[in-house]
Design a protein around this motif. Structure first.
Motif, PDB file in Angstrom:
ATOM      1  N   ASP A 194       1.039  -0.856   0.314  1.00 24.29           N
ATOM      2  CA  ASP A 194      -0.187   0.074  -0.223  1.00 24.29           C
ATOM      3  C   ASP A 194       0.825   1.062  -0.444  1.00 24.29           C
ATOM      4  O   ASP A 194       0.895   2.170   0.808  1.00 24.29           O
ATOM      5  CB  ASP A 194      -1.062   0.100   1.007  1.00 24.29           C
ATOM      6  CG  ASP A 194      -2.359  -0.956   0.783  1.00 24.29           C
ATOM      7  OD1 ASP A 194      -2.398  -1.148  -0.461  1.00 24.29           O
ATOM      8  OD2 ASP A 194      -3.275  -1.048   1.498  1.00 24.29           O
ATOM      9  N   VAL A 229      -4.548  -6.265  -0.226  1.00 24.98           N
ATOM     10  CA  VAL A 229      -3.027  -4.926  -0.376  1.00 24.98           C
ATOM     11  C   VAL A 229      -3.251  -4.800  -1.772  1.00 24.98           C
ATOM     12  O   VAL A 229      -2.407  -4.845  -2.441  1.00 24.98           O
ATOM     13  CB  VAL A 229      -2.270  -4.536   0.809  1.00 24.98           C
ATOM     14  CG1 VAL A 229      -2.770  -4.238   2.104  1.00 24.98           C
ATOM     15  CG2 VAL A 229      -1.345  -6.654   0.600  1.00 24.98           C
ATOM     16  N   LEU A 243      -1.890   1.917   6.967  1.00 27.40           N
ATOM     17  CA  LEU A 243      -1.356   0.323   7.833  1.00 27.40           C
ATOM     18  C   LEU A 243      -1.576  -0.727   8.868  1.00 27.40           C
ATOM     19  O   LEU A 243      -2.511  -1.713   9.030  1.00 27.40           O
ATOM     20  CB  LEU A 243      -0.261   0.028   7.920  1.00 27.40           C
ATOM     21  CG  LEU A 243       0.608   0.131   6.227  1.00 27.40           C
ATOM     22  CD1 LEU A 243       2.319   0.004   6.479  1.00 27.40           C
ATOM     23  CD2 LEU A 243       0.265  -0.235   4.997  1.00 27.40           C
TER      24      LEU A 243
END
Length: 213
Positions: free
Chosen positions: A140, A177, A168
């Protein structure tokens, strides 16, 4: 190019569906010096700013990007990691990141590990060969170090600072993700593949001076 060092956690302020693609309005990163056409990584996906708002920017997302990343799952209010492109002279605090997501992974588990959190994730099978213990991976948009690898599964530890300053901390088992593997690993594989399909062998090494004749 980016480094995987997140500059702000923003949110998806609006989503305009336009046929097979979409236009995203991202808030949380005011860009007084922003220039149309500049690249901004949004949870690891390199997007082009087509307009600016008082608290963010607007970007178009192609059907290909929606299909190959988690962006197609996003809803208004979604927390996103934001990073502007690397400027010449900036410190390279993470690793070299292109913002070209290789695929979507799945969070398998999360547990405390000292003051950190240990995450186990599963990558798409085609990406597993690029993931190495103590190598780099982008999750991510966040530059992380791979701790363990077992097949397509890998583990990372996320320290308190990263949890507090990225999205996160919102990840749970079952979440998806965006993953970008190490850029050098991808290019190295391509360079080592011979046109005749022979791969790396003793003849190739000798031809390039790695073995004594």
């Amino acid at each position: 190019m980016f480094t995987g060092i997140i500059q702000a956690v923003g949110r998806v302020a609006a989503i305009e569906r336009r046929g097979g693609d979409a236009r995203l309005h991202i808030a949380g990163l005011p860009l007084a010096d922003g220039k149309l056409g500049e690249s901004i990584a949004v949870s690891g996906v390199c997007l082009t700013a087509v307009a600016f708002t008082p608290d963010g920017f607007v970007a178009d997302v192609s059907a290909e990007t929606l299909a190959c990343t988690t962006l197609g799952d996003w809803t208004v209010g979604q927390a996103v990691n934001l990073e502007r492109a690397l400027a010449v002279g900036d410190r390279l605090g993470g690793h070299i990141v292109s913002g070209h997501v290789d695929g979507a992974g799945e969070v398998l588990s999360r547990r405390p590990d000292g003051r950190s959190e240990r995450f186990t994730l599963r990558a798409p099978p085609a990406l597993a060969r690029y993931i190495a213990a103590k190598g780099s991976i982008t999750v991510d948009g966040v530059s992380l170090t791979v701790n363990t690898v077992s097949g397509a599964e890998f583990g990372v530890n996320i320290v308190p600072h990263t949890l507090a300053h990225t999205s996160l901390d919102g990840l749970r088992a079952g979440g998806r993700v965006n993953l970008e593997v190490d850029l050098l690993a991808r290019y190295l594989e391509r360079l080592l593949l011979r046109a005749d399909g022979g791969g790396v062998n003793l003849d190739l090494l000798a031809e390039n001076g790695f073995l004594k004749q």
